[in-house]
Write a protein that holds these residues in place. Structure first.
Motif, PDB file in Angstrom:
ATOM      1  N   PRO A 163       0.831  -1.209   0.000  1.00 60.68           N
ATOM      2  CA  PRO A 163       0.000   0.000   0.000  1.00 60.68           C
ATOM      3  C   PRO A 163       0.866   1.260   0.000  1.00 60.68           C
ATOM      4  O   PRO A 163       2.055   1.216   0.313  1.00 60.68           O
ATOM      5  CB  PRO A 163      -0.805  -0.115   1.297  1.00 60.68           C
ATOM      6  CG  PRO A 163      -0.076  -1.070   2.144  1.00 60.68           C
ATOM      7  CD  PRO A 163       0.717  -1.968   1.241  1.00 60.68           C
ATOM      8  N   LYS A 164       0.222   2.369  -0.340  1.00 59.46           N
ATOM      9  CA  LYS A 164       0.888   3.671  -0.336  1.00 59.46           C
ATOM     10  C   LYS A 164       1.492   3.913   1.041  1.00 59.46           C
ATOM     11  O   LYS A 164       0.882   3.608   2.064  1.00 59.46           O
ATOM     12  CB  LYS A 164      -0.148   4.745  -0.671  1.00 59.46           C
ATOM     13  CG  LYS A 164       0.390   6.143  -0.757  1.00 59.46           C
ATOM     14  CD  LYS A 164      -0.746   7.121  -1.007  1.00 59.46           C
ATOM     15  CE  LYS A 164      -0.721   8.099   0.134  1.00 59.46           C
ATOM     16  NZ  LYS A 164      -1.830   8.913   0.338  1.00 59.46           N
ATOM     17  N   TYR A 165       2.697   4.470   1.050  1.00 59.77           N
ATOM     18  CA  TYR A 165       3.370   4.797   2.301  1.00 59.77           C
ATOM     19  C   TYR A 165       2.629   5.935   2.984  1.00 59.77           C
ATOM     20  O   TYR A 165       2.209   6.888   2.337  1.00 59.77           O
ATOM     21  CB  TYR A 165       4.815   5.190   2.014  1.00 59.77           C
ATOM     22  CG  TYR A 165       5.722   5.248   3.208  1.00 59.77           C
ATOM     23  CD1 TYR A 165       5.756   4.223   4.148  1.00 59.77           C
ATOM     24  CD2 TYR A 165       6.578   6.319   3.391  1.00 59.77           C
ATOM     25  CE1 TYR A 165       6.597   4.271   5.236  1.00 59.77           C
ATOM     26  CE2 TYR A 165       7.439   6.376   4.470  1.00 59.77           C
ATOM     27  CZ  TYR A 165       7.446   5.356   5.387  1.00 59.77           C
ATOM     28  OH  TYR A 165       8.297   5.407   6.467  1.00 59.77           O
ATOM     29  N   SER A 166       2.451   5.827   4.283  1.00 56.61           N
ATOM     30  CA  SER A 166       1.700   6.831   5.034  1.00 56.61           C
ATOM     31  C   SER A 166       2.307   6.958   6.429  1.00 56.61           C
ATOM     32  O   SER A 166       3.158   6.162   6.830  1.00 56.61           O
ATOM     33  CB  SER A 166       0.236   6.404   5.157  1.00 56.61           C
ATOM     34  OG  SER A 166       0.146   5.214   5.938  1.00 56.61           O
ATOM     35  N   PHE A 167       1.835   7.963   7.168  1.00 58.40           N
ATOM     36  CA  PHE A 167       2.304   8.108   8.547  1.00 58.40           C
ATOM     37  C   PHE A 167       1.878   6.927   9.400  1.00 58.40           C
ATOM     38  O   PHE A 167       2.591   6.541  10.328  1.00 58.40           O
ATOM     39  CB  PHE A 167       1.792   9.423   9.158  1.00 58.40           C
ATOM     40  CG  PHE A 167       2.572  10.616   8.688  1.00 58.40           C
ATOM     41  CD1 PHE A 167       3.877  10.829   9.094  1.00 58.40           C
ATOM     42  CD2 PHE A 167       1.998  11.531   7.819  1.00 58.40           C
ATOM     43  CE1 PHE A 167       4.601  11.921   8.658  1.00 58.40           C
ATOM     44  CE2 PHE A 167       2.709  12.630   7.378  1.00 58.40           C
ATOM     45  CZ  PHE A 167       4.018  12.831   7.801  1.00 58.40           C
ATOM     46  N   THR A 168       0.742   6.334   9.093  1.00 61.06           N
ATOM     47  CA  THR A 168       0.296   5.156   9.842  1.00 61.06           C
ATOM     48  C   THR A 168       1.321   4.028   9.680  1.00 61.06           C
ATOM     49  O   THR A 168       1.722   3.396  10.670  1.00 61.06           O
ATOM     50  CB  THR A 168      -1.086   4.688   9.339  1.00 61.06           C
ATOM     51  OG1 THR A 168      -2.020   5.759   9.507  1.00 61.06           O
ATOM     52  CG2 THR A 168      -1.565   3.470  10.102  1.00 61.06           C
ATOM     53  N   ILE A 169       1.755   3.792   8.456  1.00 63.22           N
ATOM     54  CA  ILE A 169       2.751   2.738   8.202  1.00 63.22           C
ATOM     55  C   ILE A 169       4.086   3.128   8.826  1.00 63.22           C
ATOM     56  O   ILE A 169       4.759   2.294   9.455  1.00 63.22           O
ATOM     57  CB  ILE A 169       2.879   2.472   6.686  1.00 63.22           C
ATOM     58  CG1 ILE A 169       1.582   1.831   6.178  1.00 63.22           C
ATOM     59  CG2 ILE A 169       4.085   1.598   6.383  1.00 63.22           C
ATOM     60  CD1 ILE A 169       1.493   1.688   4.668  1.00 63.22           C
ATOM     61  N   ALA A 170       4.489   4.387   8.665  1.00 60.26           N
ATOM     62  CA  ALA A 170       5.752   4.851   9.249  1.00 60.26           C
ATOM     63  C   ALA A 170       5.760   4.669  10.766  1.00 60.26           C
ATOM     64  O   ALA A 170       6.769   4.238  11.341  1.00 60.26           O
ATOM     65  CB  ALA A 170       5.995   6.316   8.880  1.00 60.26           C
ATOM     66  N   ASN A 171       4.637   4.963  11.416  1.00 59.28           N
ATOM     67  CA  ASN A 171       4.544   4.792  12.867  1.00 59.28           C
ATOM     68  C   ASN A 171       4.659   3.327  13.268  1.00 59.28           C
ATOM     69  O   ASN A 171       5.289   2.996  14.276  1.00 59.28           O
ATOM     70  CB  ASN A 171       3.241   5.388  13.406  1.00 59.28           C
ATOM     71  CG  ASN A 171       3.249   6.898  13.401  1.00 59.28           C
ATOM     72  OD1 ASN A 171       4.302   7.524  13.401  1.00 59.28           O
ATOM     73  ND2 ASN A 171       2.067   7.488  13.377  1.00 59.28           N
ATOM     74  N   LYS A 172       4.041   2.446  12.486  1.00 60.67           N
ATOM     75  CA  LYS A 172       4.122   1.010  12.806  1.00 60.67           C
ATOM     76  C   LYS A 172       5.552   0.505  12.629  1.00 60.67           C
ATOM     77  O   LYS A 172       6.035  -0.304  13.432  1.00 60.67           O
ATOM     78  CB  LYS A 172       3.146   0.222  11.951  1.00 60.67           C
ATOM     79  CG  LYS A 172       1.717   0.462  12.386  1.00 60.67           C
ATOM     80  CD  LYS A 172       0.725  -0.331  11.584  1.00 60.67           C
ATOM     81  CE  LYS A 172      -0.688   0.004  12.080  1.00 60.67           C
ATOM     82  NZ  LYS A 172      -1.714  -0.739  11.394  1.00 60.67           N
TER      83      LYS A 172
END
Length: 134
Positions: A14-23
């Motif tokens: 999926p598109k990189y996002s702050f949610t993914i960065a935080n995880k």
């Protein structure tokens, strides 16, 4: 835009996002915690991978958590992180290469200027003699 190839299978992310960065940041903190059990660290990575690519695809790629090779969990996680970091890594690589090329060009210009000065001085002509003495 983001994808990896793992065990010969292409996996779209999926598109990189702050949610993914935080995880990812959570996982990195967990992985650097020496008091945390290895299995717990792997479980956190496995859950993250499952959220990103889906339980079914993850199971097909590396198997169910208790039956899979822990190295596969780690390698898949590292591949995912590398994919998300690739645009920055590419930019930094290009910037470094550009700086190196600029530095090398500057050095080459210095050498050419020195050679030009030597040539202009006539030192390279065969009929000029330089005598040293005391």
């Amino acid at each position: 835009m983001y994808s990896i190839v793992f065990n010969g299978t292409e996996v779209n992310l999926p598109k990189y996002s702050f949610t993914i960065a935080n995880k990812i940041e959570e996982i990195e903190i967990s992985n650097n915690n020496a008091s945390k059990k290895f299995k717990d660290k792997c479980n956190l990575m496995y859950k993250f991978e499952s959220e990103l690519i889906g339980k079914q695809q993850l199971s097909e790629l590396i198997g169910d958590f208790n039956d899979c090779d822990p190295n596969d969990i780690n390698l898949l996680y590292l591949s995912i992180v590398a994919s998300y970091q690739k645009p920055i890594a590419d930019y930094n690589s290009e910037a470094t290469e550009s700086k190196m090329n600029d530095a090398n060009l500057s050095k080459l210009l210095e050498v050419l200027n020195v050679v030009s000065s030597i040539s202009d001085s006539g030192i390279l002509n065969g009929d000029n003699k330089v005598t040293f003495g005391r």
